[in-house]
Design a protein around this motif. Structure first.
Motif, PDB file in Angstrom:
ATOM      1  N   HIS A   1      36.408  38.146  47.409  1.00  7.90           N
ATOM      2  CA  HIS A   1      37.312  38.330  46.270  1.00  7.90           C
ATOM      3  C   HIS A   1      36.938  39.559  45.450  1.00  7.90           C
ATOM      4  O   HIS A   1      37.749  40.084  44.705  1.00  7.90           O
ATOM      5  CB  HIS A   1      37.291  37.110  45.351  1.00  7.90           C
ATOM      6  N   ARG A   2      35.721  39.982  45.548  1.00 14.40           N
ATOM      7  CA  ARG A   2      35.224  41.085  44.717  1.00 14.40           C
ATOM      8  C   ARG A   2      35.368  42.450  45.368  1.00 14.40           C
ATOM      9  O   ARG A   2      35.334  43.454  44.716  1.00 14.40           O
ATOM     10  CB  ARG A   2      33.758  40.851  44.366  1.00 14.40           C
ATOM     11  N   GLY A   3      35.503  42.501  46.640  1.00 12.21           N
ATOM     12  CA  GLY A   3      35.542  43.797  47.311  1.00 12.21           C
ATOM     13  C   GLY A   3      36.938  44.135  47.801  1.00 12.21           C
ATOM     14  O   GLY A   3      37.898  43.401  47.618  1.00 12.21           O
ATOM     15  N   GLY A   4      37.037  45.262  48.396  1.00 17.21           N
ATOM     16  CA  GLY A   4      38.301  45.644  49.012  1.00 17.21           C
ATOM     17  C   GLY A   4      39.387  45.982  48.021  1.00 17.21           C
ATOM     18  O   GLY A   4      39.127  46.467  46.922  1.00 17.21           O
ATOM     19  N   ARG A   5      40.587  45.686  48.400  1.00 25.40           N
ATOM     20  CA  ARG A   5      41.759  46.103  47.624  1.00 25.40           C
ATOM     21  C   ARG A   5      42.368  44.983  46.796  1.00 25.40           C
ATOM     22  O   ARG A   5      43.451  45.153  46.245  1.00 25.40           O
ATOM     23  CB  ARG A   5      42.804  46.628  48.592  1.00 25.40           C
ATOM     24  N   ILE A   6      41.724  43.858  46.697  1.00 22.85           N
ATOM     25  CA  ILE A   6      42.336  42.707  46.026  1.00 22.85           C
ATOM     26  C   ILE A   6      42.748  43.029  44.597  1.00 22.85           C
ATOM     27  O   ILE A   6      43.884  42.777  44.192  1.00 22.85           O
ATOM     28  CB  ILE A   6      41.402  41.475  46.075  1.00 22.85           C
TER      29      ILE A   6
END
Length: 71
Positions: free
Chosen positions: A9-14
């Motif tokens: 939930h903390r990384g990427g493009r969310i």
């Protein structure tokens, strides 16, 4: 949007995706089992079941015994 602290939930493009939809992303506080009363109950229950396993042939019998004692 409310999310827990799972690493995915903390990384990427969310956050980018959520904000592009006009929403805000808020994270729940870190998990604290000592603040959750049911966690203490489950901890006690699991401990009691583990202690009874040596007296019973299967986990179900141990669970039923402990639950009868607890009620």
């Amino acid at each position: 949007m409310v999310a827990d602290n799972a690493t995915f939930h903390r990384g990427g493009r969310i956050q980018e995706i959520i904000e592009s939809a006009g929403c805000q992303l808020k994270y729940l506080p870190s998990y604290s089992p000592e603040l959750n009363k049911i966690e203490r109950c489950w901890s006690w229950l699991k401990s009691q079941i583990r202690q009874q396993l040596i007296q019973f042939d299967c986990i179900r019998d141990a669970m039923e015994y402990v639950l009868r004692l607890a009620s």
